[in-house]
Design an enzyme around this catalytic site. Structure first.
Site, PDB file in Angstrom:
ATOM      1  CG  ASP A 284      -1.826   1.222   1.261  1.00 37.17           C
ATOM      2  OD1 ASP A 284      -2.007   1.846   0.191  1.00 37.17           O
ATOM      3  OD2 ASP A 284      -2.353   1.534   2.345  1.00 37.17           O
ATOM      4  CE  LYS A 291      -0.033   3.574   3.247  1.00 36.68           C
ATOM      5  NZ  LYS A 291      -1.039   4.015   4.225  1.00 36.68           N
ATOM      6  NE  ARG A 365     -11.968   3.347   4.516  1.00 33.37           N
ATOM      7  CZ  ARG A 365     -11.876   4.283   5.445  1.00 33.37           C
ATOM      8  NH1 ARG A 365     -12.837   5.187   5.567  1.00 33.37           N
ATOM      9  NH2 ARG A 365     -10.840   4.327   6.255  1.00 33.37           N
TER      10      ARG A 365
END
Length: 517
Positions: A284, A291, A365
């Site tokens: 990720d 990030k 999600r």
């Protein structure tokens, strides 16, 4: 993995490299725990004083080594702290035994054989000690260059740990009853659960250049074939045909295409059906919502939920549990590129709902939403999803406790109890209805972000939108305990921990026994 056996042999006559005993923290100094009677007798009842002289207090995690008394075949005694001594006529907590055994196993790295004489009054205690040994002795060495010829031991089979020593090879549990069905079953269960949990740890620790969605799916297929589990893998073409917009959207920026893996274990005696859904982001980056520096290095662990689900389904099959268990692994890599999903994009999910993507780093999600809806179509008795979902949950509960949310209070309590029974730290969390409003979108049915405060609960509310009507559901946010960035403790290693595996297995056992909650 460390070999584990039971023995009724007397401690003095057993040939081993070390003898492990327990010492507890008493009001007036260290207290020698049951199981160490032979050692204490050899010291004329003064073992506690000897340990105190050596600095031992009995505190949890403490290890004190001393030469074995004359007449013992093992040359070394290892006294491991159990924490506070229990009250009169009370036994030691299973988790205290598990942690002590794990600490001792780590301290005995490099030993061929060790005998464990920790206090075990019944089969459950023996199982807890066995789990502690097998989990504490874990070492991930697949990428360590330990051979003298300079070639890396990539299979990890004969590799040594970072300190140049191999993990404890064999552990013998003294005081056990090899012919007793309960003791035998407890040890066999410990072996199965720990082998699968350690498999999950291996997956979490594997670098993302070797574990992309396709590779993960192939590993699941091989395990399913070995253990008689039905498996179905949807590749990018099947996902597109089926309309899995969440999984496809998250994976669209990567050269490694996404996968949805379905693992189905069925029992002819099952009366209940559980579905486990795992977030499997093999790496990720955050996607376009990249990030910041310092937050990327451990993001190989973002598939810990899928690893836990995978391990739990295989464990259920190997244990022959009388419950049907289906595992859904939502696998994708979240990367930035010209084809990546952008903030402001709208995805049409497998359920038909549309989601406005406000932050591409809230990707877990999205893949879970598709998998939850797919799981719902089979109308299971309950669904549990597992995910390293939010940093907010780490802020709320720290790095060793996972949060439990649910659409049913009784089921949330049952999941929490299963975690406690397994020795996993968990805490029930609410799903406040007022936070749902923050995810309203002017463009789509729902946005993938809401209020910043209570972000872990917002994520749970988002997932609830994709659970079929009338289906009992729980969400485990394991963002904190899934990956240990600090030093090892108890039976928990540095790196991947296998968080939630034992909770899922215990939940399946309780369901098979008719205690779903």
């Amino acid at each position: 993995m460390t070999a584990l056996t039971l023995s009724t042999a007397a401690a003095p006559g057993l040939r081993a490299d070390a003898l492990v005993i327990g010492v507890a923290k008493g009001a007036k100094g260290p207290v020698v725990a049951p199981g160490a009677e032979a050692v204490d007798k050899a010291y004329d009842g003064g073992l506690a004083g000897v340990l105190e002289t050596l600095g031992a207090s009995g505190a949890e995690g403490e290890v004190t080594k001393l030469p074995a008394p004359s007449g013992f075949k093992a040359p070394l005694v290892v006294a491991v702290g159990l924490g506070d001594a229990p009250g009169k006529d009370a036994g030691y907590d299973a988790e205290a035994l598990r942690r002590a055994a794990g600490v001792a196993a780590r301290a005995l790295t490099g030993c061929r054989k060790a005998a464990f004489a920790l206090p075990a009054v019944d089969a459950d205690d023996a199982g807890a000690i066995g789990e502690g040994v097998l989990l504490g002795a874990y070492s991930f060495t697949a990428y360590k260059d330990t051979a003298k010829n300079g070639k890396g031991a990539r299979n990890g089979k004969d590799a040594k740990g970072g300190n140049g020593k191999a993990p404890l090879a064999e552990a013998v549990l003294l005081g056990g009853k090899p012919r007793d069905k309960a003791y035998k079953a407890a040890v066999e269960r410990a072996i199965v659960v720990c082998e699968e949990l350690n498999r999950a740890r291996d997956l979490v620790n594997t670098p993302p250049n070797d574990l992309d969605p396709e590779a993960f799916a192939a590993i699941a297929q091989a395990a399913a074939k070995e253990h008689g589990i039905k498996v179905q893998v949807l590749d990018e073409k099947a996902l597109a045909k089926g309309g899995y917009g969440g999984i496809l959207g998250v994976g669209s920026g990567s050269a490694s295409a996404p996968r949805l893996v379905k693992l189905s274990y069925t029992s002819s005696k099952a009366k209940k059906h559980l579905a486990f859904v795992g977030k499997g982001i093999t790496y990720d980056s955050g996607g376009i919502s990249l990030k910041p520096a310092g937050h990327n290095e451990t993001m190989k662990c973002d598939m810990s939920g899928a690893a836990a689900v995978f391990a739990a389904v295989v464990a259920a099959a190997r244990l022959g549990l009388e419950v049907n268990v289906t595992g859904w692994l939502a696998l994708a890599e979240n990367m930035p590129s010209g084809s990546a999903v952008r903030p402001g994009d709208v995805l049409r999910m497998y359920s038909g709902k549309t989601v406005e993507v406000l932050n591409t780093d809230a990707e877990g999600r999205l893949v879970l939403a598709d998998a939850l809806w797919a799981a719902s179509q089979e109308k299971p008795d309950a669904i549990v999803d597992v995910a390293t979902l939010t940093g907010a949950m780490m802020l709320a509960l720290g790095s060793r406790t996972f949060g439990v949310m649910a659409n049913d209070d009784a089921f949330r309590a049952a999941v929490h109890e299963a975690a406690e029974e397994s020795g996993e730290a968990a805490w029930p969390m609410p799903l406040p209805e007022h936070l749902r409003k923050g995810m309203e979108s002017a463009t789509a049915d729902i946005a993938n972000m809401g209020e910043r405060m209570g972000g872990g609960l917002v994520a749970g509310l988002f997932l609830r939108e994709f659970v079929g009507e009338g289906i009992t559901w729980a969400h485990l946010d394991i963002a904190g305990p899934a990956f240990n960035e600090g030093g090892p403790f108890g039976y928990t290693p540095k790196g991947g921990t296998g968080s939630a595996v034992r909770t899922l297995v215990r939940l399946a056992e309780r369901t098979a026994a008719g205690d779903l909650g």
